[in-house]
Design a protein around this motif. Structure first.
Motif, short mmCIF file in Angstrom:
data_model
loop_
_atom_site.label_atom_id
_atom_site.label_comp_id
_atom_site.label_asym_id
_atom_site.label_seq_id
_atom_site.Cartn_x
_atom_site.Cartn_y
_atom_site.Cartn_z
N ASN A 286 0.83 -1.21 0.00
CA ASN A 286 0.00 0.00 0.00
C ASN A 286 0.86 1.25 0.00
OD1 ASN A 286 -2.46 -1.22 -0.16
ND2 ASN A 286 -2.67 -1.40 2.08
N LEU B 66 2.12 1.78 -3.52
CA LEU B 66 1.12 2.39 -4.38
C LEU B 66 0.99 3.88 -4.10
CD1 LEU B 66 -1.61 -0.40 -4.30
CD2 LEU B 66 -0.47 0.45 -6.34
N GLU B 67 1.03 4.25 -2.83
CA GLU B 67 0.92 5.66 -2.48
C GLU B 67 2.17 6.44 -2.91
OE1 GLU B 67 -1.01 7.18 0.89
OE2 GLU B 67 -1.69 5.21 1.58
N LEU C 27 6.35 -2.26 -8.59
CA LEU C 27 4.97 -2.77 -8.59
C LEU C 27 4.76 -3.79 -9.70
CD1 LEU C 27 3.18 0.59 -7.78
CD2 LEU C 27 2.96 -1.51 -6.44
N ILE D 221 3.46 -7.70 -9.18
CA ILE D 221 2.20 -8.29 -9.63
C ILE D 221 2.38 -9.33 -10.74
CG2 ILE D 221 0.81 -6.28 -9.00
CD1 ILE D 221 0.61 -5.55 -11.94
N ILE E 169 -5.36 -13.34 -10.38
CA ILE E 169 -6.29 -12.25 -10.66
C ILE E 169 -6.87 -11.71 -9.35
CG2 ILE E 169 -8.43 -11.61 -11.88
CD1 ILE E 169 -6.05 -12.37 -13.67
N VAL F 172 -4.44 -9.56 -7.50
CA VAL F 172 -4.22 -8.26 -8.16
C VAL F 172 -5.40 -7.32 -7.87
CG1 VAL F 172 -4.02 -7.10 -10.40
CG2 VAL F 172 -2.70 -9.17 -9.94
N ARG F 173 -6.62 -7.87 -7.95
CA ARG F 173 -7.80 -7.06 -7.64
C ARG F 173 -7.71 -6.49 -6.23
NH1 ARG F 173 -11.78 -11.48 -9.73
NH2 ARG F 173 -11.83 -11.01 -11.95
N PHE G 134 -4.92 -3.71 -5.93
CA PHE G 134 -5.26 -2.43 -6.57
C PHE G 134 -6.64 -1.93 -6.17
CE2 PHE G 134 -1.67 -3.70 -8.99
CZ PHE G 134 -1.09 -2.52 -9.44
N ASN G 135 -7.27 -2.68 -5.27
CA ASN G 135 -8.56 -2.26 -4.76
C ASN G 135 -9.58 -2.07 -5.89
OD1 ASN G 135 -10.36 -1.61 -2.78
ND2 ASN G 135 -9.76 0.57 -2.69
N VAL G 136 -9.58 -2.99 -6.83
CA VAL G 136 -10.57 -2.91 -7.91
C VAL G 136 -11.59 -4.02 -7.77
CG1 VAL G 136 -9.20 -1.70 -9.65
CG2 VAL G 136 -9.07 -4.18 -9.51
N GLU G 137 -12.80 -3.69 -8.20
CA GLU G 137 -13.90 -4.62 -8.07
C GLU G 137 -14.03 -5.40 -9.37
OE1 GLU G 137 -18.26 -3.54 -7.21
OE2 GLU G 137 -16.99 -2.46 -5.76
N ASP H 172 -16.03 -6.34 -12.12
CA ASP H 172 -17.33 -5.95 -12.68
C ASP H 172 -17.74 -6.82 -13.87
OD1 ASP H 172 -15.33 -4.94 -14.24
OD2 ASP H 172 -16.02 -2.87 -14.24
#
Lengths: 163, 387
Positions: free
Chosen positions: A99, A102-103, A124, A128, A133, A136-137, A140-143, A145
């Motif tokens: 984290n 990323l920041e 980074l 990764i 998968i 990685v989600r 990167f805090n991705v949903e 969809d």
């Protein structure tokens, strides 16, 4: 930078983080932040600069990075030794939580510090590279969809890549 | 996490990170989320990606004309470490094991099967296992039988439009035999040519016929992927002039016109003169060797200013210690790869002038093309043939 800084008293800047912590940095360090260098060159630099996108935790790290790079580059050591030293420093510097990485990457982008941006991107990317998968989600805090059917279709089309 | 990161990393940061990943990981990451999928499929991202990887790795694909022992695999050899060989399977359905690579750009290969009743053409990106079959119209020249039509292929990449084009030239020359009464001999007189040119564009995924008034060249290279200055180049013989002349015929990918470039002025007295064109440091180059036993002389010519005949410059001449049979490839790092002697492979550097023997798998009659890890053709909707 300009030769006058060596003789006259060292110029300092006060950088204020998002959470209100103030850092005092010398000009040689501040100019590594391209956003600030541009302000200085445009003669618009005030001694007090607020950085709205960076927390104190990250700004402290950014300043540590810039300080080390500024000192190593102006230290008068030979280029190869300086290079080696920076490599070692960079490697250790990147040994932080994901984290934070990323920041740092985001801060380097916002403050426009090219070398730090490239360093964090490279780190980074290698982190990764072999992740699943789901990992990685999460990182990167991705949903997700995709519908189940859509995701299945992609996995089927490129089944060889998931082996 | 910092709330000002908007809970997610901005897309340009994700882009910067993903650009550094090899294609295999990017293909997997198509399923992370729709935003990532759209980013990875974006032609601008794909272009940035192969540019980054091309600057990093110098890969060459070693392949046999005709598939390797019917295994349908390509062998990749790394330019830096020639011993390292990687096999890539090509899951084609239709090939007759006689495929040749017309050219390769940014990881995309144009493969033609010249020995099927009519030429079959594929575009293939082996590293993402995608390919597209190109349905070229049968060359139809009114009044001429198919068997009497010569076919020439070219492949090129146009950077500004980010498009790949395949050029197919079909022509039939006609003339008559004239008897020479003084010598009791007869000779052929060229009278003209009937031609047809079609161009396939990957961006539009369609073929278009190009109007060409006259195509007065006999082309020696059946295929070419020699691309300089947005033009594809073939060695040819100009037929309609009083003195037939060897030259280079060019096709401009954007303007879609043919032009010609003269060869440098060198003595043409020796009948056994072999020529090979290629690209060295973005310049059109010509490798020539005289095959006169027991001596052989090689010359390297470089066209310093594109299209200017007087700018051909002879870089060196040398006598190699083994007989060169043919030049296979001009590599990105300035080498000319040669086949010599009895299955030997030599690398001749354009600057150093020294000949080095290269340990490239010698078992096969092979060719060499550039290979880059790339996502080109990712958006191809062609049904994937499972390997």
């Amino acid at each position: 930078m300009s030769s006058s800084t060596e003789l006259t008293e060292k110029k300092v800047f006060l950088l204020k983080s998002l959470d209100g912590v103030i850092f005092e940095v010398e000009e040689s360090v501040a100019v590594q932040l391209e956003v600030i260098r541009e302000l200085i060159e445009g003669d618009c630099a005030r001694p007090f600069i607020s950085l709205y996108n960076v927390t104190s935790e990250i700004l402290a790290l950014v300043i540590e990075y810039c300080k080390h790079h500024a000192e190593t580059c102006s230290g008068g050591t030979s280029a190869t030794i300086a290079d080696e030293d920076l490599k070692t420093f960079d490697n250790e510097f990147m040994n932080v939580d994901e984290n934070i990485l990323l920041e740092l990457c985001s801060a380097a982008d916002y403050l426009d510090i090219k070398s730090l941006f490239e360093l964090t991107c490279r780190t980074l990317a290698s982190l990764i590279k072999d992740r699943t998968i789901i990992e990685v989600r999460k990182m990167f805090n991705v949903e997700n969809d995709f519908s189940v059917v859509e995701e299945k279709a992609v996995r089927k089309e490129f089944a060889w890549a998931f082996k | 996490m910092n709330p000002y990161l908007l809970e997610r990393l901005p897309l340009e940061l994700v882009t910067a990170i993903l650009l550094l990943l090899p294609t295999k990981d990017l293909v997997r990451f198509l399923c992370v989320c729709k935003t990532w999928r759209d980013l990875i499929r974006d032609p601008i991202f794909i272009k940035k990606h192969f540019r980054y990887w091309a600057s990093k790795a110098n890969g060459y694909l070693l392949y046999k004309s005709g598939w390797l022992e019917q295994s349908r695999t390509f062998r990749l050899l790394c330019d830096k470490v020639p011993e390292q060989v990687l096999e890539i399977e090509i899951p084609f359905e239709h090939v007759t094991y006689e495929g040749v690579i017309v050219g390769s750009f940014n990881g995309l290969f144009c493969i033609a099967d010249l020995y099927t009743p009519r030429t079959t053409i594929y575009l293939s990106n082996p590293c993402i296992r995608k390919q597209r079959f190109i349905n070229f119209p049968i060359p139809d020249i009114p009044g001429i039988k198919h068997s009497r039509i010569s076919e020439v292929l070219g492949f090129g990449y146009h950077d500004q439009t980010n498009d790949y084009k395949i050029i197919r030239i079909a022509y039939h020359e006609y003339g008559k035999w004239v008897e020479d009464h003084t010598s009791d001999d007869s000779f052929y007189v060229y009278e003209g040519v009937k031609s047809r040119v079609d161009v396939y564009s990957l961006n539009s995924n369609s073929c278009r016929r190009i109007e060409v008034d006259n195509f007065p060249w006999t082309v020696f290279q059946v295929t070419s992927g020699v691309l300089v200055n947005n033009s594809v180049h073939w060695m040819a013989l100009r037929r309609d002039l009083k003195d037939e002349k060897f030259m280079i015929v060019t096709f401009h990918l954007e303007r879609e016109v043919f032009q010609q470039i003269s060869f440098p002025n060198y003595s043409n007295d020796d009948a056994d003169l072999w020529e090979c064109i290629g690209v060295l440091e973005e310049n059109l180059s010509l490798f020539v060797f005289h095959d006169i036993e027991p001596w052989q002389t090689c010359h390297l010519w470089v066209m310093m200013e594109y299209g200017v005949g007087s700018s051909w410059t002879k870089m060196y001449s040398l006598c190699p210690y083994v007989g060169i049979r043919t030049a296979i490839s001009f590599t990105e790092n300035g080498e000319i790869i040669l086949k010599a002697g009895k299955n030997e492979v030599l690398a001749l550097h354009s600057k150093a002038r020294d000949i080095q023997e290269r340990q490239i798998q010698k078992k096969y009659e092979f060719n060499l093309v550039r290979y880059v890890d790339s996502l080109v053709l990712l958006n191809s909707d062609t049904k994937l043939v499972e390997g």
